[in-house]
Motif scaffolding. Structure first.
Motif, PDB file in Angstrom:
ATOM      1  N   TRP A   1       0.851  -1.187   0.000  1.00  0.00           N
ATOM      2  CA  TRP A   1       0.000   0.000   0.000  1.00  0.00           C
ATOM      3  C   TRP A   1       0.890   1.242   0.000  1.00  0.00           C
ATOM      4  CZ3 TRP A   1      -5.400  -0.831   0.238  1.00  0.00           C
ATOM      5  CH2 TRP A   1      -5.759  -2.160   0.442  1.00  0.00           C
ATOM      6  N   THR A   2       0.444   2.276  -0.713  1.00  0.00           N
ATOM      7  CA  THR A   2       1.223   3.508  -0.793  1.00  0.00           C
ATOM      8  C   THR A   2       0.343   4.700  -0.433  1.00  0.00           C
ATOM      9  OG1 THR A   2       0.725   3.742  -3.167  1.00  0.00           O
ATOM     10  CG2 THR A   2       2.759   2.588  -2.557  1.00  0.00           C
ATOM     11  N   ALA A   3       0.975   5.719   0.134  1.00  0.00           N
ATOM     12  CA  ALA A   3       0.259   6.961   0.430  1.00  0.00           C
ATOM     13  C   ALA A   3       0.013   7.708  -0.874  1.00  0.00           C
ATOM     14  CB  ALA A   3       1.064   7.819   1.403  1.00  0.00           C
TER      15      ALA A   3
ATOM     16  N   THR B   1       5.235   3.985   1.999  1.00  0.00           N
ATOM     17  CA  THR B   1       4.915   2.655   1.486  1.00  0.00           C
ATOM     18  C   THR B   1       4.893   1.673   2.643  1.00  0.00           C
ATOM     19  OG1 THR B   1       5.987   3.120  -0.640  1.00  0.00           O
ATOM     20  CG2 THR B   1       5.609   0.816  -0.081  1.00  0.00           C
ATOM     21  N   VAL B   2       3.897   0.793   2.642  1.00  0.00           N
ATOM     22  CA  VAL B   2       3.829  -0.243   3.664  1.00  0.00           C
ATOM     23  C   VAL B   2       3.485  -1.553   2.982  1.00  0.00           C
ATOM     24  CG1 VAL B   2       1.427   0.416   4.151  1.00  0.00           C
ATOM     25  CG2 VAL B   2       2.663  -1.024   5.772  1.00  0.00           C
ATOM     26  N   ARG B   3       4.211  -2.595   3.351  1.00  0.00           N
ATOM     27  CA  ARG B   3       3.890  -3.944   2.881  1.00  0.00           C
ATOM     28  C   ARG B   3       3.736  -4.849   4.088  1.00  0.00           C
ATOM     29  NH1 ARG B   3       5.079  -9.059   1.186  1.00  0.00           N
ATOM     30  NH2 ARG B   3       4.195  -9.612  -0.869  1.00  0.00           N
TER      31      ARG B   3
ATOM     32  N   ILE C   1       7.549  -0.537   6.716  1.00  0.00           N
ATOM     33  CA  ILE C   1       7.062   0.807   6.405  1.00  0.00           C
ATOM     34  C   ILE C   1       8.245   1.685   6.036  1.00  0.00           C
ATOM     35  CG2 ILE C   1       5.776   2.796   7.268  1.00  0.00           C
ATOM     36  CD1 ILE C   1       4.449   0.921   9.298  1.00  0.00           C
ATOM     37  N   SER C   2       8.136   2.394   4.927  1.00  0.00           N
ATOM     38  CA  SER C   2       9.172   3.341   4.535  1.00  0.00           C
ATOM     39  C   SER C   2       8.511   4.676   4.215  1.00  0.00           C
ATOM     40  CB  SER C   2       9.951   2.834   3.315  1.00  0.00           C
ATOM     41  OG  SER C   2       9.077   2.659   2.207  1.00  0.00           O
ATOM     42  N   VAL C   3       9.200   5.769   4.620  1.00  0.00           N
ATOM     43  CA  VAL C   3       8.686   7.125   4.415  1.00  0.00           C
ATOM     44  C   VAL C   3       9.827   7.994   3.912  1.00  0.00           C
ATOM     45  CG1 VAL C   3       7.619   9.151   5.492  1.00  0.00           C
ATOM     46  CG2 VAL C   3       6.970   6.858   6.235  1.00  0.00           C
TER      47      VAL C   3
END
Length: 373
Positions: free
Chosen positions: A326-328, A358-360, A368-370
């Motif tokens: 999923w992505t913002a 992004t979260v997987r 989670i990466s931002v």
């Protein structure tokens, strides 16, 4: 008069001693064989369904007590199909709609076949009998060698496959409030994507299928409990779709806030991994236009301050190629205010930048990466 003597070590047995030893061994072997035979006969007498009504009593008692594994582990359907699993006893014990009691009304035997009439009932929430039904079960006798090995078996147990389709392998499901961990190796693959179908042989009752409360996903929409009929149940498939749960929303939001706070706390014009000054996108260094070439000194930058002005609300959208990613939504940028003193003169910049998150997650864990990219 004979005088006995002890045999010395390594001395060969005499013929008399050898015959005595053989008699002793044969005696104990006979005792062991007799004991094993008696024990096996007692076990068969106790546990084998020797009367026509016995398998019906065993089956209905198992339904009342929620013994799904004991009832289904040796059924023909489960033995023949390695992809067909069984719900744990704790799952079935929590199923609504299980029978509350039973009574054998009659036995009509004809040779190696018989029909058993049984009354079953369901108790209401107050404990009183809510409804009852009368059913006829067909059984047959199976001849086996050995004492008390002949047994009676049900012709057709009340069970049917309940298939659960998922868009991708998840760590855990919730069935009747209990955690079920689907094995990726036991799924029937979905030719249209990374998902698949997990099949369970299900006993009569209601099955509430969803996701655990601490999952990164929630069911979209929530599924109504599925009922497996008491008599003549049929196979069924339920499809579980997923969406981000409150836990996923909260943790992604917290990571975004943490990233923004780190960026706005910086005292640099171009902090690493953060928005940077549009006027000075790189650190000040001597260059062809600096003091080395022109004789003019580099400007003195002091009192650098970042302040977040606005940012769009978090909206998570699914990745079309990976249902677990999923992505913002980056269509609306965030805005920050940068101010600093340049040679004693206040400079202000308004900087727009995307917030890319992004979260997987497979359900119980998430990456989670931002950042800007």
């Amino acid at each position: 008069m004979s005088v006995s003597r002890e045999r010395e070590a390594g001395e060969a047995l005499s013929a008399v001693d050898a015959r005595g030893l053989r008699r002793t061994l044969l005696h104990w072997l006979t005792v062991v064989v007799v004991l094993v035979s008696v024990f096996s006969s007692v076990v068969n007498w106790v546990f084998v369904d020797r009367e026509p009504q016995d398998p019906v009593v065993t089956w209905l008692s198992g339904l009342e007590n929620g013994r799904s594994r004991q009832l289904l582990s040796r059924t023909e359907a489960v033995v023949a199909d390695p992809t067909l699993s069984i719900f744990a006893n704790r799952v079935y014990r929590n199923a609504a709609g299980r029978i509350s009691g039973h009574e054998i009304l009659g036995v009509d035997r004809s040779g190696s076949r018989a029909e058993i009439r049984a009354r079953v009932w369901w108790d209401g929430p107050d404990g009183a009998r809510d409804r009852e039904e009368t059913h006829v079960y067909s059984v047959h006798q199976v001849r086996r060698s050995g004492p008390f090995n002949d047994q009676w078996q049900l012709d057709s147990p009340d069970a049917a496959p309940l298939s659960i389709h998922l868009p991708a392998p998840l760590d855990e499901l919730s069935v009747n409030g209990e955690t079920v961990r689907p094995d990726p190796d036991e799924r029937v693959p979905d030719p249209r994507g990374p998902g698949g179908t997990w099949r369970f042989e299900a006993l009569p009752g209601d099955y509430a299928i969803g996701l655990p409360g601490n999952s990164y996903y929630a069911a979209d929409p929530p599924l109504e409990p599925h009922t497996v009929a008491f008599r003549e149940p049929g196979p069924a498939t339920v499809a579980l779709r997923i969406e981000p749960s409150p836990r996923m929303w909260q943790e992604v939001e917290e990571r975004i806030e943490e990233w923004l706070e780190g960026c706005t706390a910086s005292e640099e014009l171009s902090p690493e991994g953060c928005p940077s000054s549009r006027r000075r996108s790189a650190p000040l260094e001597p260059s062809a236009t600096s003091a080395t070439a022109t004789g003019a000194p580099d400007p003195e930058i002091t009192d650098v301050r970042w302040r977040l002005v606005s940012r769009p609300a978090l909206v998570l959208v699914p990745d079309p190629e990976d249902p677990l990613r999923w992505t913002a939504d980056p269509h609306r940028p965030a805005e920050a205010r940068l101010s600093y003193e340049e040679d004693g003169e206040t400079v202000t910049e308004r900087i727009e930048f995307p917030v890319r998150a992004t979260v997987r997650s497979t359900g119980q864990s998430a990456e989670i990466s931002v950042g800007l990219e």
